[in-house]
Design an enzyme around this catalytic site. Structure first.
Site, mmCIF file in Angstrom:
data_model
loop_
_atom_site.group_PDB
_atom_site.id
_atom_site.type_symbol
_atom_site.label_atom_id
_atom_site.label_comp_id
_atom_site.label_asym_id
_atom_site.label_seq_id
_atom_site.Cartn_x
_atom_site.Cartn_y
_atom_site.Cartn_z
ATOM 1 N N GLY A 13 0.827 -1.210 0.000
ATOM 2 C CA GLY A 13 0.000 0.000 0.000
ATOM 3 C C GLY A 13 0.861 1.258 0.000
ATOM 4 O O GLY A 13 1.864 1.315 0.699
ATOM 5 N N ARG B 267 1.727 -4.969 -5.857
ATOM 6 C CA ARG B 267 1.660 -6.227 -5.132
ATOM 7 C C ARG B 267 2.181 -7.287 -6.091
ATOM 8 O O ARG B 267 2.000 -7.171 -7.304
ATOM 9 C CB ARG B 267 0.240 -6.482 -4.666
ATOM 10 C CG ARG B 267 -0.181 -5.369 -3.702
ATOM 11 C CD ARG B 267 -1.333 -5.713 -2.819
ATOM 12 N NE ARG B 267 -1.267 -4.958 -1.571
ATOM 13 C CZ ARG B 267 -1.844 -3.765 -1.357
ATOM 14 N NH1 ARG B 267 -2.513 -3.169 -2.315
ATOM 15 N NH2 ARG B 267 -1.719 -3.159 -0.198
ATOM 16 N N ASP C 242 3.351 -4.429 6.660
ATOM 17 C CA ASP C 242 3.769 -5.708 7.244
ATOM 18 C C ASP C 242 3.861 -6.827 6.215
ATOM 19 O O ASP C 242 4.700 -7.713 6.345
ATOM 20 C CB ASP C 242 2.915 -6.083 8.464
ATOM 21 C CG ASP C 242 1.489 -6.417 8.102
ATOM 22 O OD1 ASP C 242 1.015 -5.949 7.045
ATOM 23 O OD2 ASP C 242 0.849 -7.144 8.880
ATOM 24 N N THR D 32 3.179 2.970 6.071
ATOM 25 C CA THR D 32 1.770 2.578 6.032
ATOM 26 C C THR D 32 0.910 3.623 6.728
ATOM 27 O O THR D 32 1.275 4.107 7.797
ATOM 28 C CB THR D 32 1.533 1.191 6.683
ATOM 29 O OG1 THR D 32 0.142 1.073 7.007
ATOM 30 C CG2 THR D 32 2.316 1.002 7.962
ATOM 31 N N ASP E 213 -1.773 3.001 8.093
ATOM 32 C CA ASP E 213 -2.582 2.357 9.140
ATOM 33 C C ASP E 213 -1.935 2.351 10.518
ATOM 34 O O ASP E 213 -2.600 2.058 11.507
ATOM 35 C CB ASP E 213 -2.903 0.909 8.748
ATOM 36 C CG ASP E 213 -3.875 0.853 7.583
ATOM 37 O OD1 ASP E 213 -4.701 1.774 7.468
ATOM 38 O OD2 ASP E 213 -3.797 -0.096 6.786
ATOM 39 N N ASP F 31 -0.119 0.187 11.893
ATOM 40 C CA ASP F 31 -0.416 -1.079 12.562
ATOM 41 C C ASP F 31 0.807 -1.986 12.643
ATOM 42 O O ASP F 31 0.718 -3.192 12.444
ATOM 43 C CB ASP F 31 -1.567 -1.796 11.836
ATOM 44 C CG ASP F 31 -1.237 -2.076 10.375
ATOM 45 O OD1 ASP F 31 -0.272 -1.490 9.867
ATOM 46 O OD2 ASP F 31 -1.945 -2.876 9.759
ATOM 47 N N GLY G 176 -8.697 1.643 7.297
ATOM 48 C CA GLY G 176 -8.241 0.842 8.430
ATOM 49 C C GLY G 176 -8.927 -0.509 8.403
ATOM 50 O O GLY G 176 -9.955 -0.690 9.024
ATOM 51 N N ARG G 177 -8.358 -1.416 7.608
ATOM 52 C CA ARG G 177 -8.981 -2.736 7.477
ATOM 53 C C ARG G 177 -8.743 -3.567 8.732
ATOM 54 O O ARG G 177 -9.601 -4.285 9.191
ATOM 55 C CB ARG G 177 -8.405 -3.462 6.254
ATOM 56 C CG ARG G 177 -9.503 -4.014 5.372
ATOM 57 C CD ARG G 177 -8.969 -4.551 4.078
ATOM 58 N NE ARG G 177 -8.690 -3.505 3.124
ATOM 59 C CZ ARG G 177 -7.732 -3.540 2.199
ATOM 60 N NH1 ARG G 177 -6.926 -4.566 2.124
ATOM 61 N NH2 ARG G 177 -7.561 -2.559 1.357
ATOM 62 N N ALA H 43 -16.061 13.319 17.476
ATOM 63 C CA ALA H 43 -17.096 12.332 17.127
ATOM 64 C C ALA H 43 -17.718 11.740 18.390
ATOM 65 O O ALA H 43 -17.054 11.591 19.415
ATOM 66 C CB ALA H 43 -16.483 11.219 16.277
ATOM 67 N N GLU I 14 -13.020 1.070 8.322
ATOM 68 C CA GLU I 14 -13.610 0.174 7.311
ATOM 69 C C GLU I 14 -13.628 -1.287 7.765
ATOM 70 O O GLU I 14 -14.488 -2.057 7.360
ATOM 71 C CB GLU I 14 -12.883 0.309 5.956
ATOM 72 C CG GLU I 14 -11.426 -0.071 6.005
ATOM 73 C CD GLU I 14 -10.723 0.084 4.657
ATOM 74 O OE1 GLU I 14 -9.532 0.419 4.665
ATOM 75 O OE2 GLU I 14 -11.351 -0.140 3.611
HETATM 76 P P1 ADP Z 1 1.770 -4.115 2.676
HETATM 77 O O1 ADP Z 1 3.253 -4.176 2.624
HETATM 78 O O2 ADP Z 1 1.246 -2.737 2.459
HETATM 79 O O3 ADP Z 1 1.220 -4.796 3.921
HETATM 80 P P2 ADP Z 1 0.959 -6.458 1.031
HETATM 81 O O4 ADP Z 1 0.463 -7.250 2.199
HETATM 82 O O5 ADP Z 1 0.151 -6.474 -0.198
HETATM 83 O O6 ADP Z 1 1.191 -4.907 1.398
HETATM 84 O O7 ADP Z 1 2.425 -6.994 0.680
HETATM 85 C C1 ADP Z 1 3.169 -6.432 -0.367
HETATM 86 C C2 ADP Z 1 3.910 -7.516 -1.107
HETATM 87 O O8 ADP Z 1 4.847 -8.155 -0.214
HETATM 88 C C3 ADP Z 1 3.065 -8.667 -1.642
HETATM 89 O O9 ADP Z 1 2.421 -8.346 -2.855
HETATM 90 C C4 ADP Z 1 4.112 -9.739 -1.813
HETATM 91 O O10 ADP Z 1 4.845 -9.545 -2.995
HETATM 92 C C5 ADP Z 1 5.009 -9.520 -0.602
HETATM 93 N N1 ADP Z 1 4.602 -10.399 0.506
HETATM 94 C C6 ADP Z 1 3.616 -10.204 1.392
HETATM 95 N N2 ADP Z 1 3.494 -11.242 2.258
HETATM 96 C C7 ADP Z 1 4.442 -12.138 1.871
HETATM 97 C C8 ADP Z 1 4.831 -13.451 2.340
HETATM 98 N N3 ADP Z 1 4.228 -14.016 3.364
HETATM 99 N N4 ADP Z 1 5.846 -14.050 1.692
HETATM 100 C C9 ADP Z 1 6.471 -13.484 0.652
HETATM 101 N N5 ADP Z 1 6.153 -12.266 0.158
HETATM 102 C C10 ADP Z 1 5.151 -11.597 0.754
#
Ligand code: ADP
Length: 326
Positions: free
Chosen positions: A14, A75, A106, A129, A131, A133, A174-175, A190, A226
């Site tokens: 994100g 992603r 994360d 992020t 969020d 979180d 905020g999922r 609020a 959300e």
């Molecule tokens: P964010 O980093 O914002 O939490 P995502 O959860 O979509 O976003 O993760 C971003 C990218 O990180 C994913 O599209 C994937 O390429 C990689 N990723 C996420 N989780 C894993 C995992 N468990 N193992 C390997 N790569 C991962």
């Protein structure tokens, strides 16, 4: 000091305002230390497709104030698989890259953790992020901007709510985490803040609205994250309309405006400090950690710990919401 020569930086998952300030800090700190710095486009996807290019000081000129990310983000499904990560490694090796800075959430850290365990490329994570979180840091890059965007929007909604004596149910991002809802809700006065970390009791909400109606309180704002387990703003509105059809109830979903815009001063500072610290960490041979700021000090948290634990919301805050809205 471990010798690192060529580092790469990417943004993943994100997007969050302030990512550009972090990229700038990594690039310029790297160059200051006479490292070659490479940018990877589209997060892990660019590692797989080889969209990797050298960056200079001027590559990051005039971006500190810009939202989004000049390196783009994406992603990447293939990165979940060992073969995908191997391909990514081989591409990095073509450029002699021996250190990687991942700016993301994360999910991105889970990917970085696997990657740095499997291959000899140290990874440092920067929490980017909206969020907030992620455990191991008081700040994440983007949260302050997102929450201020939400506050500005909710203030405007309050004006129109006041003009018509309406109830507004406002959904913020905020999922999995209620920080944007909690902070923006408190800052805009609020009556109710519904967050995933806390079970929503709709009867309490209705009772309170009924009491407000009795004492002729005209403006009511409910801020909903959300990911609230009860449902988003539409679901809450459906229940309120069923039980209190006499109220003029409206829904606003703030949506993606919370991700965009020029980063606040705080997000720029946090991103600059963390980006600087990430390069320092690589030079000191620190690996597989996330850079955080805790009590105004830089703190490193192993990536696996940063992703397993979430920041906790202090229940005292919810008590404050109740008292201040009464
Ligand atoms: P964010 O980093 O914002 O939490 P995502 O959860 O979509 O976003 O993760 C971003 C990218 O990180 C994913 O599209 C994937 O390429 C990689 N990723 C996420 N989780 C894993 C995992 N468990 N193992 C390997 N790569 C991962």
């Amino acid at each position: 000091m471990k010798k690192v020569n060529n580092i790469a930086v990417l943004t993943s998952g994100g997007d969050a305002p302030g990512m550009n300030a972090a990229i700038r800090a990594v690039v310029r700190t790297g160059i200051y230390h006479q490292l070659n710095v490479f940018g990877v486009m589209y997060g892990y996807k660019g590692m797989l497709t080889g969209e990797i290019f050298p960056m200079e000081s001027k590559s990051v000129a005039n971006i500190i104030q810009r939202g989004g990310t000049v390196l783009k983000t994406a992603r990447c499904k293939e990165f979940y698989e060992p073969e995908g990560r191997k391909k990514a490694y081989e591409n990095l090796k073509k450029f002699g890259i021996d250190g990687l800075v991942v700016i993301g959430g994360d999910g991105s850290f889970k990917g970085a953790q696997k990657f740095s365990q499997e291959f000899d490329i140290p990874c440092i994570g920067l929490p980017g992020t909206i969020d907030k979180d992620i455990a191991g840091t008081d700040f994440t890059i983007g949260f302050d901007t997102a929450v201020n965007t939400a506050v500005e929007a909710i203030d405007k909604i309050r004006d129109t709510a006041d003009a018509h004596d309406r109830l507004f149910i406002i959904e913020v991002m905020g999922r999995d985490a209620g920080y944007i809802a909690l902070h923006s809700g408190i800052a805009t006065g609020a009556e109710h803040i519904l967050i995933p970390e806390h079970k929503t009791n709709i009867d309490d909400v209705i009772d309170h609205l009924t009491a407000n109606e009795r004492r002729s309180k005209m403006v009511n704002l409910i801020v909903v994250a959300e990911g609230d387990e009860f449902g988003g703003a539409d679901e809450v509105a459906r229940h309120v309309k069923d039980r209190m059809p006499q109220l003029d109830t409206r829904v606003t979903v703030l949506g993606h405006i919370q991700r965009g815009g020029s980063p606040t001063c705080l997000d720029r500072l946090v991103a600059s400090r963390m980006g600087y610290a990430a390069v320092d960490a690589l030079l000191n041979g620190t690996t597989n950690v996330m850079v955080g700021i805790v009590n105004n000090e830089i703190q490193f948290t192993p990536l696996d710990k940063a992703v397993k634990a979430k920041q906790q919301i202090d229940p005292e805050w919810l008590k404050i919401v109740k008292i201040l809205a009464s």
